[in-house]
Design a protein around this motif. Structure first.
Motif, PDB file in Angstrom:
ATOM      1  N   UNK A 191      41.750 -32.184  45.912  1.00 37.17           N
ATOM      2  CA  UNK A 191      43.051 -32.863  45.778  1.00 37.17           C
ATOM      3  C   UNK A 191      42.853 -34.336  46.088  1.00 37.17           C
ATOM      4  N   UNK A 192      43.072 -35.174  45.101  1.00 33.00           N
ATOM      5  CA  UNK A 192      42.948 -36.620  45.283  1.00 33.00           C
ATOM      6  C   UNK A 192      44.149 -37.163  46.046  1.00 33.00           C
ATOM      7  N   UNK A 193      43.912 -38.199  46.830  1.00 34.92           N
ATOM      8  CA  UNK A 193      44.982 -38.760  47.662  1.00 34.92           C
ATOM      9  C   UNK A 193      45.386 -40.176  47.263  1.00 34.92           C
ATOM     10  N   UNK A 194      44.613 -40.827  46.411  1.00 34.16           N
ATOM     11  CA  UNK A 194      44.983 -42.169  45.967  1.00 34.16           C
ATOM     12  C   UNK A 194      44.386 -42.430  44.591  1.00 34.16           C
ATOM     13  N   UNK A 195      45.056 -43.244  43.775  1.00 33.78           N
ATOM     14  CA  UNK A 195      44.551 -43.518  42.428  1.00 33.78           C
ATOM     15  C   UNK A 195      43.376 -44.478  42.449  1.00 33.78           C
ATOM     16  N   UNK A 196      42.610 -44.468  41.357  1.00 34.81           N
ATOM     17  CA  UNK A 196      41.467 -45.355  41.233  1.00 34.81           C
ATOM     18  C   UNK A 196      40.392 -44.736  40.371  1.00 34.81           C
ATOM     19  N   UNK A 197      39.350 -45.505  40.123  1.00 33.32           N
ATOM     20  CA  UNK A 197      38.191 -45.033  39.358  1.00 33.32           C
ATOM     21  C   UNK A 197      37.004 -44.939  40.301  1.00 33.32           C
ATOM     22  N   UNK A 198      36.385 -43.778  40.328  1.00 36.74           N
ATOM     23  CA  UNK A 198      35.312 -43.506  41.271  1.00 36.74           C
ATOM     24  C   UNK A 198      34.097 -42.923  40.530  1.00 36.74           C
ATOM     25  N   UNK A 199      33.004 -42.786  41.256  1.00 39.09           N
ATOM     26  CA  UNK A 199      31.734 -42.378  40.640  1.00 39.09           C
ATOM     27  C   UNK A 199      31.335 -40.977  41.060  1.00 39.09           C
ATOM     28  N   UNK A 200      30.845 -40.208  40.099  1.00 40.51           N
ATOM     29  CA  UNK A 200      30.273 -38.901  40.378  1.00 40.51           C
ATOM     30  C   UNK A 200      28.874 -38.824  39.788  1.00 40.51           C
ATOM     31  N   UNK A 201      28.047 -37.938  40.328  1.00 39.61           N
ATOM     32  CA  UNK A 201      26.654 -37.844  39.882  1.00 39.61           C
ATOM     33  C   UNK A 201      26.191 -36.392  39.885  1.00 39.61           C
TER      34      UNK A 201
ATOM     35  N   UNK B 167      38.605 -40.452  37.434  1.00 38.53           N
ATOM     36  CA  UNK B 167      39.784 -41.312  37.409  1.00 38.53           C
ATOM     37  C   UNK B 167      40.945 -40.537  38.029  1.00 38.53           C
ATOM     38  N   UNK B 168      41.386 -40.962  39.200  1.00 40.16           N
ATOM     39  CA  UNK B 168      42.547 -40.357  39.861  1.00 40.16           C
ATOM     40  C   UNK B 168      43.789 -41.130  39.419  1.00 40.16           C
ATOM     41  N   UNK B 169      44.758 -40.414  38.867  1.00 43.11           N
ATOM     42  CA  UNK B 169      45.934 -41.046  38.274  1.00 43.11           C
ATOM     43  C   UNK B 169      47.208 -40.527  38.932  1.00 43.11           C
TER      44      UNK B 169
END
Length: 293
Positions: A158-168, A185-187
């Protein structure tokens, strides 16, 4: 990395508490060692020494470790999954990610190399692999989870804030293992719902070059005729921020170069090279693909 998920935030808190506890124990041990070295012999009787060992070496450490265990147990409990929870199937491939959104009561939507999640909503990631073992890890969202051919693992986030993040990918899976990344991308929920509705729409148009060079043998563009499912779905390719699973910026030159010589960017990639394709055709096809939004 700054946490943007419930599980990652809980892991960070747990790590900080354990670190503080470890530092406190080390400091206490150093103080006791200094006291033992400086204290003249004979100050403690055998009975007093045994009682000191019992309390400092047995009872107090047991109480502290038990308290840490009880405090940390809730962090090990997975988030609850309800029937209306959004499920996203993520399949690891060499060397890219197949992503299929499966909202309750609606048709699935396929994408690739990008994972979008709504902020504040529980999402169940159904993880598997199509060839070899991979491992999905988004440090700011949750812990890592292996992706094993023939088996489906579940990771609830569960995401808590929007933004673009990295996964690997964190499991060695071949020559381009280090070149297998993706964006998360959390929207905001309303924006996510609108985006997902847009993803259901087919592409506006196809392109003759796409079929002439056989690209539709491996890739699909919904609304542009028959397509294959071996490679990533390209229906909304131009809306993605990167190319080749997070390796290259989405530019016309990069897309054209990857079409003609994917092995130069990703050694061991299964996509065939097209050195015979005229550069003008590659650039025209790249511009068409970038227009698929």
């Amino acid at each position: 990395m700054t946490p943007f998920g419930v599980e990652a935030a809980a892991t960070l808190r747990l790590s900080l508490v354990l670190l503080i506890g470890a530092v406190a124990i080390v400091v206490a041990m150093l103080v006791l060692m200094r006291h033992a070295i400086r204290t003249p012999g004979g100050r403690l009787t055998h009975h007093q020494g045994m009682r000191l060992v019992l309390w400092l070496g047995g009872i107090i450490p047991t109480i502290l470790l038990l308290a840490l265990l009880i405090w940390s147990l809730p962090a090990m409990r997975p988030l609850p999954v309800k029937p209306d929870t959004l499920r996203i199937a993520v399949e690891g491939e060499q060397f890219w990610w197949r992503v299929t959104y499966r909202p309750a009561g609606a048709a699935p939507v396929e994408s690739a190399n990008e994972l979008r999640v709504p902020v504040g909503r529980t999402v169940e990631l159904k993880l598997t692999a199509g060839d070899v073992i991979h491992s999905l890890w988004v440090p700011g969202l949750a812990g890592k989870m292996d992706m094993i051919p023939g088996r489906t693992n579940s990771l609830v986030v569960r995401a808590t804030k929007p933004g673009r993040f990295r996964g690997v990918c964190t499991e060695f899976c071949g020559l381009s293992h280090a070149l297998m990344a993706f964006d998360v991308v959390a929207m905001e929920p309303a924006a996510f719902d609108g985006w997902l509705a847009g993803q259901r729409r087919p592409a506006v148009s196809g392109d003759a070059l796409f079929a002439r060079h056989g690209c539709n043998g491996c890739h699909a563009i919904r609304g542009a005729g028959q397509g294959g499912a071996i490679g990533p779905d390209l229906t909304h390719f131009g809306a993605r921020a990167s190319l080749a699973a997070g390796v290259l910026p989405m530019t016309t030159a990069n897309v054209a170069g990857f079409i003609r010589h994917p092995e130069k960017t990703k050694p061991g990639v299964r996509m065939p090279a097209f050195p015979h394709m005229p550069e003008a055709d590659a650039l025209a096809l790249a511009r068409t693909l970038q227009g698929l939004k």
